[in-house]
Design a protein around this motif. Sequence first.
Motif, short mmCIF file in Angstrom:
data_model
loop_
_atom_site.label_atom_id
_atom_site.label_comp_id
_atom_site.label_asym_id
_atom_site.label_seq_id
_atom_site.Cartn_x
_atom_site.Cartn_y
_atom_site.Cartn_z
N TYR A 9 6.04 1.69 -7.20
CA TYR A 9 5.04 0.61 -7.31
C TYR A 9 3.76 0.92 -8.40
O TYR A 9 3.24 0.09 -9.02
CB TYR A 9 4.11 0.53 -5.87
N ASP A 12 5.87 0.07 -11.53
CA ASP A 12 5.87 -1.16 -11.67
C ASP A 12 7.51 -1.14 -11.80
O ASP A 12 8.10 -2.27 -12.54
CB ASP A 12 5.19 -2.00 -12.45
N ALA A 14 9.89 -1.44 -9.02
CA ALA A 14 10.17 -1.53 -7.56
C ALA A 14 11.24 -2.70 -7.56
O ALA A 14 11.91 -2.89 -6.86
CB ALA A 14 9.19 -1.48 -6.70
N ILE A 21 3.14 -6.67 -9.78
CA ILE A 21 1.90 -6.34 -9.90
C ILE A 21 1.07 -6.95 -10.94
O ILE A 21 0.03 -6.81 -10.78
CB ILE A 21 1.58 -4.91 -9.89
N TYR A 28 7.25 -10.77 -2.33
CA TYR A 28 7.22 -9.15 -2.36
C TYR A 28 7.44 -8.71 -1.13
O TYR A 28 6.95 -9.32 -0.18
CB TYR A 28 5.98 -8.69 -3.13
N THR A 98 4.31 3.28 2.21
CA THR A 98 5.01 2.13 1.14
C THR A 98 4.08 1.15 1.09
O THR A 98 3.66 0.59 0.27
CB THR A 98 6.17 1.68 1.89
N SER A 101 0.58 1.53 -0.55
CA SER A 101 1.04 1.78 -2.09
C SER A 101 1.12 0.45 -2.70
O SER A 101 0.58 0.23 -3.93
CB SER A 101 2.10 2.69 -2.23
N ILE A 102 1.82 -0.80 -1.95
CA ILE A 102 2.01 -1.75 -2.48
C ILE A 102 0.60 -2.68 -2.75
O ILE A 102 0.29 -3.05 -3.74
CB ILE A 102 2.75 -2.60 -1.50
N ASN A 105 -1.90 -0.77 -5.48
CA ASN A 105 -1.57 -1.08 -6.93
C ASN A 105 -1.73 -2.63 -7.23
O ASN A 105 -2.22 -3.12 -8.47
CB ASN A 105 0.18 -0.95 -7.10
N TRP A 106 -1.87 -3.58 -6.30
CA TRP A 106 -1.90 -4.92 -6.48
C TRP A 106 -3.60 -5.03 -6.82
O TRP A 106 -4.24 -5.42 -7.64
CB TRP A 106 -1.78 -5.64 -5.22
#
Length: 367
Positions: A9, A12, A14, A21, A28, A98, A101-102, A105-106
Amino acid sequence: YKYENPMRYYDDTASDQGSRIYGFALKYGAPILPTIHCLREMMNLSDLWPINKKVWNYLDGGASYGMTTKYNDAVKQYGVSSNIVEYAQKAQLVGAVTFRSIWENWNYNKFNYGDRFCSGVLFWYHNSPIRQVCGRMWDWSLEPTAALYYTQDALEPLHAQYNFLKNTVSVYNDYDRTFANCQLSIRIFNMDMSEKHSEKIFINIPGDCVLNDVLTVDLPQNLSKVHFIKLELKDNNGRQISDTFYWRSINEYKGPGSPTGPLYAGFSELEKLPPVHLLKTVGKESLNNSELYHVNVKNLSNTLAFFLQIKLIDQLTGKLIRPVFYDDNFFSLLPNESKTIDVKVLKKLLHQKQVKIVIDGWNVVQN
């Protein structure tokens, strides 16, 4: 929607369908294994452990989400499990990392790309419409997973976060007002709770913004194989407004597709955390149609109390009471640190039940 190494992530990679992102992410997602209580309700105990791949894959949408492959490999990074209870707890750790992290990063990429700023994410999906091992933020039975609370942490309106690819700290502000003269601090602890790095800065945070990489961290050389990062953001009156806790390994990330990185590999050392003793005090408040419990938990030990979960249980049956609304869960406490969690449940769900509040955790001594 499958499990991927959380490091993907950050770079970028994934999704094979392109960026998720930048711009508007049409779809997603990521899975998390439901809690042990839910797993016991969805299949025979003989299929739970050892894992019966045929049954698990059927409950994984025909093995669509990688619960017996990629996700299973990630759980093993926390050490070999001897039973399903141990495995399910480690699986919550994998999912927690997980999901946070998503969303972090957004946050990081929200305003960086001109006309392609991150205007939204269609997340697939929040809950399981049927019994599934590929769970989400809450199970079919309305039992929340760690994914809910680590999403909540990442998406708090004023949030300090760590970038595991760049080793930097950023601040996300979703309010439309400025926060002046705030104190941002980072502390890094080894497994024995010795503090190896401490740093703080003062910043002004404009409204509706992301302050990326405001602090670059030079990681010390003498870190234990697994160590812990504590971020705190305080306002100009010294009041804490954001508190983020991470666990990190020294494993080097070797790029997309590799089973490597500080958020993926090398976490079996956590099994060496000494046992901790907790002090629990409970206050109760009766509302119109609900009971509200104020649960204060204090770590009385000189080591970390890791990944604590508060549970509301019917003492007569030993089963969880559902649905229950915990304002936080799956949290960790440094030595002598305490935290109060509010737990709300409808009175009608408590009829003919004897409520017991239990605190479970990675290294908790049950009293």
